[in-house]
Design a protein around this motif. Structure first.
Motif: not given
Length: 73
Positions: A26, A30-35, A38
Motif C-alpha cells: 500500500y 494507491h488504490v482509490s474508488i476510481e481504480t 480505470r
C-alpha cells in the motif's frame, strides 16, 4: 552432496529473515474508488479491439470484392 551444501548455506539465511523484509504494497500502490473503473476501461479496450479490427477487415474486403464484381461486368 550439492543439495546438502545448498541447504546448509540457505537454511541459516532463511532463519535470519524477519518482518523487516516484508514489502508494504500500500505504500507503493494507491488504490482509490476510481481504480476499478480505470482497470475496467483498460480491459474493455483490449476486449473490443479485435472486434474493431474484424469490422475494418470485413469492410475492406467487402469493398474490394464489390470493386472486383463491378469491374467484371
Amino acid at each position: 552432496m550439492i543439495k546438502k551444501i545448498t541447504w546448509a548455506f540457505f537454511l541459516p539465511l532463511l532463519m535470519l529473515t524477519n518482518a523487516t523484509y516484508a514489502i508494504d504494497s500500500y505504500r507503493y500502490l494507491h488504490v482509490s474508488i476510481e481504480t476499478p473503473w480505470r482497470i475496467f476501461l483498460f480491459l474493455l479496450i483490449g476486449i473490443l479491439a479485435p472486434f474493431v479490427v474484424m469490422v475494418w477487415l470485413y469492410w475492406r474486403h467487402a469493398r474490394r470484392d464489390r470493386d472486383d464484381d463491378s469491374a467484371d461486368s
